[in-house]
Write an enzyme that holds these catalytic residues in place. Structure first.
Site, PDB file in Angstrom:
ATOM      1  N   HIS A  21      14.162 -24.704  45.416  1.00  0.00           N
ATOM      2  CA  HIS A  21      15.615 -24.512  45.445  1.00  0.00           C
ATOM      3  C   HIS A  21      16.002 -23.095  45.062  1.00  0.00           C
ATOM      4  CE1 HIS A  21      16.188 -29.105  44.949  1.00  0.00           C
ATOM      5  NE2 HIS A  21      16.178 -28.760  46.229  1.00  0.00           N
ATOM      6  N   HIS A  27      12.403 -27.351  52.914  1.00  0.00           N
ATOM      7  CA  HIS A  27      11.598 -28.426  52.350  1.00  0.00           C
ATOM      8  C   HIS A  27      12.082 -29.791  52.834  1.00  0.00           C
ATOM      9  CE1 HIS A  27      14.906 -27.700  49.508  1.00  0.00           C
ATOM     10  NE2 HIS A  27      14.848 -28.996  49.252  1.00  0.00           N
ATOM     11  N   CYS A  61      19.604 -39.695  47.090  1.00  0.00           N
ATOM     12  CA  CYS A  61      18.830 -38.719  47.852  1.00  0.00           C
ATOM     13  C   CYS A  61      17.767 -38.138  46.940  1.00  0.00           C
ATOM     14  CB  CYS A  61      19.713 -37.630  48.425  1.00  0.00           C
ATOM     15  SG  CYS A  61      20.780 -36.835  47.227  1.00  0.00           S
ATOM     16  N   HIS A  63      13.573 -35.905  47.114  1.00  0.00           N
ATOM     17  CA  HIS A  63      12.521 -35.197  47.835  1.00  0.00           C
ATOM     18  C   HIS A  63      11.242 -36.006  47.714  1.00  0.00           C
ATOM     19  CE1 HIS A  63      15.387 -32.253  46.242  1.00  0.00           C
ATOM     20  NE2 HIS A  63      15.231 -31.658  47.404  1.00  0.00           N
ATOM     21  N   GLU A  81      17.169 -44.568  40.862  1.00  0.00           N
ATOM     22  CA  GLU A  81      18.531 -44.094  40.608  1.00  0.00           C
ATOM     23  C   GLU A  81      19.512 -45.223  40.380  1.00  0.00           C
ATOM     24  OE1 GLU A  81      20.218 -41.043  43.117  1.00  0.00           O
ATOM     25  OE2 GLU A  81      18.245 -40.171  43.506  1.00  0.00           O
ATOM     26  N   GLU A 107      19.799 -25.320  48.915  1.00  0.00           N
ATOM     27  CA  GLU A 107      19.170 -26.464  49.579  1.00  0.00           C
ATOM     28  C   GLU A 107      18.935 -26.060  51.033  1.00  0.00           C
ATOM     29  OE1 GLU A 107      18.220 -29.366  48.446  1.00  0.00           O
ATOM     30  OE2 GLU A 107      19.472 -29.927  46.752  1.00  0.00           O
ATOM     31  N   GLU A 109      17.048 -27.994  53.630  1.00  0.00           N
ATOM     32  CA  GLU A 109      16.375 -29.279  53.718  1.00  0.00           C
ATOM     33  C   GLU A 109      16.231 -29.784  55.143  1.00  0.00           C
ATOM     34  OE1 GLU A 109      18.236 -31.989  50.912  1.00  0.00           O
ATOM     35  OE2 GLU A 109      17.111 -30.973  49.332  1.00  0.00           O
TER      36      GLU A 109
END
Length: 174
Positions: A21, A27, A61, A63, A81, A107, A109
């Site tokens: 980041h 990513h 959300c 990774h 979460e 970000e 992404e």
């Protein structure tokens, strides 16, 4: 240290999440939307998050870890979460975006987007370190609210709804 899947040049490598980041490295990521008809479960990001604190965002959300498949990450993050188990999100789309999100974080992404459908008896027990609040909101009502008050929402949710809503929710939009 969380190692995520990031491209360094043309090579996919394990990279620390915060480094990815900070450097704006492209990513892999996942975003999940839990739906009940046209109602979407959204969350408000907790105070301990790295960025976008207090912003409303999609259901969850994250990774994928270096050695993790995106669909496994989606199931894991629903559990971690929000305490949601027993849902198996279906792949809806792939979206790529780049956005400055705060505090020097960028970000960039490549996001695998998943939809999951609410089922009766589903328990939602948010982890207070991850999520400070949840609410259900109609998809079109949310899109209108994001247009009126963009500062209340995560950058990626704003991008998803402004640029990719028809693609992500094509199975729901008639």
């Amino acid at each position: 240290m969380t190692r995520i899947q990031a491209w360094v040049g043309d090579t996919l490598m394990p990279v620390d999440k915060n480094e990815a980041h900070a450097r704006g490295l492209r990513h892999r990521a996942v975003s999940i939307f839990v739906m009940d008809g046209d109602q979407l479960l959204i969350q408000k990001r907790a105070a301990g998050k790295d960025h976008s604190v207090g912003k409303w965002s999609n259901t969850c959300c994250s990774h994928p870890d270096w050695d993790e498949r995106p669909e496994h990450c989606a199931v894991r993050r629903l559990r971690e979460e929000l305490g949601i188990t027993g849902l198996y999100p279906a792949h809806a789309d792939r979206v790529e975006y780049r956005a400055d999100v705060e505090d020097g974080f960028i970000e960039h992404e490549v996001v695998e987007v998943y939809l999951a459908h609410f089922r009766p008896g589903l328990q939602i027990t948010p982890d207070p370190h991850e999520v400070s609040a949840t609410r259900w909101v109609g998809l079109y009502d949310l899109a209108a609210e994001v247009r009126r008050h963009p500062e209340r929402f995560s950058k990626w949710l704003r991008i998803y709804l402004a640029e990719h809503m028809d693609r992500i929710f094509s199975t729901l939009i008639c």
